[in-house]
Design a protein around this motif. Structure first.
Motif, mmCIF file in Angstrom:
data_model
loop_
_atom_site.group_PDB
_atom_site.id
_atom_site.type_symbol
_atom_site.label_atom_id
_atom_site.label_comp_id
_atom_site.label_asym_id
_atom_site.label_seq_id
_atom_site.Cartn_x
_atom_site.Cartn_y
_atom_site.Cartn_z
ATOM 1 N N ARG A 182 39.246 -124.980 91.569
ATOM 2 C CA ARG A 182 38.662 -126.192 92.146
ATOM 3 C C ARG A 182 39.309 -127.460 91.608
ATOM 4 N N ARG A 183 39.420 -128.422 92.509
ATOM 5 C CA ARG A 183 39.850 -129.761 92.123
ATOM 6 C C ARG A 183 38.697 -130.710 92.365
ATOM 7 N N LEU A 184 38.269 -131.388 91.334
ATOM 8 C CA LEU A 184 37.152 -132.322 91.463
ATOM 9 C C LEU A 184 37.652 -133.742 91.264
ATOM 10 N N THR A 185 37.143 -134.676 92.083
ATOM 11 C CA THR A 185 37.468 -136.085 91.859
ATOM 12 C C THR A 185 36.188 -136.917 91.876
ATOM 13 N N GLN A 186 36.337 -138.184 91.501
ATOM 14 C CA GLN A 186 35.256 -139.145 91.258
ATOM 15 C C GLN A 186 34.588 -138.803 89.923
ATOM 16 N N SER A 187 34.750 -139.711 88.973
ATOM 17 C CA SER A 187 34.256 -139.446 87.616
ATOM 18 C C SER A 187 32.780 -139.057 87.594
ATOM 19 N N GLY A 188 31.965 -139.703 88.436
ATOM 20 C CA GLY A 188 30.534 -139.403 88.443
ATOM 21 C C GLY A 188 30.245 -137.979 88.882
ATOM 22 N N ALA A 189 30.958 -137.528 89.910
ATOM 23 C CA ALA A 189 30.766 -136.148 90.385
ATOM 24 C C ALA A 189 31.285 -135.155 89.347
ATOM 25 N N ILE A 190 32.383 -135.499 88.678
ATOM 26 C CA ILE A 190 32.927 -134.616 87.639
ATOM 27 C C ILE A 190 31.951 -134.504 86.469
ATOM 28 N N LEU A 191 31.389 -135.643 86.054
ATOM 29 C CA LEU A 191 30.434 -135.617 84.934
ATOM 30 C C LEU A 191 29.188 -134.805 85.285
ATOM 31 N N MET A 192 28.688 -134.942 86.516
ATOM 32 C CA MET A 192 27.524 -134.138 86.931
ATOM 33 C C MET A 192 27.875 -132.649 86.884
#
Lengths: 216, 216
Positions: free
Chosen positions: A63-73
């Motif tokens: 998986r590739r995750l972006t947006q710091s807020g979504a990554i932190l969650m």
């Protein structure tokens, strides 16, 4: 499994994630992004790394995750560190992460970028506009921290703190905004974050990308 | 239980929540906020309604929720409408809601506010700065919609669509930005949202607050 994080030192949004990984003691490695030479805007980057043309990007297995807020969650849910203890608390954390993205980080990051990292001096009218927005957002957080609790949501640090802390540890010269002088409750709060075991300031975790602007 | 929503017609952020409540067929009533006369900035509002000085605020029984993205996540989880079907999809929805708050809604809403609702003409340099940011964000979404799928995340509408749709149904005269002329994939996508059963444009759900600016 070792996480891979696309980022660079001047990005407080990348620092939010890097700080989480450091404080949670998780294995990770940096994929440096040559941001100031346009590396986040190439067709390849937009097609294969992040269509939003931004850092951070976290590679978690397939998986590739972006947006710091979504990554932190995602990281908090997966690993437990800096996590909520109830659904209500999770909503409250998300509320402050959204405030951070909408108002607190966004105007400050734009202001600092134009103050320090552009090739030439910015337009004073634009800077005055952004500074007004920065002040309003910083005062909102300062009021919250003066009144309520040691950390953003309750008495323990959560990912809301790591999100809002993304840009408050950079040198004053980069923004010209002296938090210690203007926002005492934010200053005290960032001191509590800096006292967490394993804390490091941005440039001690992420090396700066070359080619940035005029200051400091 | 009837939800109570603090808002006013010109706020696309309030419309995001009102549109959810309408499309999901949930009972709700408006608490009108006299925004242009400062009602969201009074000491009472900051102390007892929303310390961030903003709408929307959703009253759900004993709870007060703020930030449209956090409210939409809360409602989707509670009622099921426009919800994710897996944790990965939830992360992806949250990613686009954060992009909306950070870049897509935020610059457009500021631009439109200054274009239409301030007492006097804005500084052209500030407007040019904001317009550049609007363009970049709108192009990112237009590219995404042209390439990927009928809705933001997959083939069914989710709260990511309702969040990003908050400001795309207002009259062109309010912003001077003609989505139909400049962003064809966004235009086609908003047509799909407008075709959802129960859809209504902003001023058909939320009456405008008095005292706004110069246009239209």
């Amino acid at each position: 499994m070792t996480y891979r994080l696309y980022g660079f030192g001047q990005s407080g949004n990348a620092y939010k994630v890097a700080l989480y990984l450091e404080l949670a003691g998780l294995p990770w490695e940096l994929v440096p992004v040559d941001f100031f030479n346009g590396a986040a805007r190439t067709p390849d980057y937009l097609a294969n790394v992040n269509e939003m043309g931004e850092v951070p990007v976290l590679v978690d297995g397939e998986r590739r995750l972006t947006q710091s807020g979504a990554i932190l969650m995602h990281l908090a849910e997966k690993h437990g560190s800096f996590r909520w203890t109830s659904a209500d608390e999770r909503d409250e954390i998300l509320r402050w992460i959204l405030f951070d993205n909408h108002k607190f980080t966004s105007y400050f990051a734009s202001y600092r970028f134009m103050h320090a990292f552009m090739p030439k001096d910015p337009d004073p009218a634009i800077m005055a506009f952004l500074k007004g927005r920065v002040d309003a957002a910083y005062k909102t957080l300062d009021r919250h921290l003066a009144r309520d609790s040691a950390f953003i949501v309750g008495e323990k640090p959560t990912i809301a703190d790591l999100s809002l802390a993304g840009y408050v540890f950079y040198p004053v010269a980069e923004s010209g905004i002296d938090i210690a002088a203007s926002y005492p409750a934010i200053d005290a709060w960032r001191g509590r974050i800096a006292a967490l075991p394993g804390f490091k300031p941005p440039y001690d975790i992420l090396p700066p990308a070359p080619g940035a602007g005029r200051r400091p």
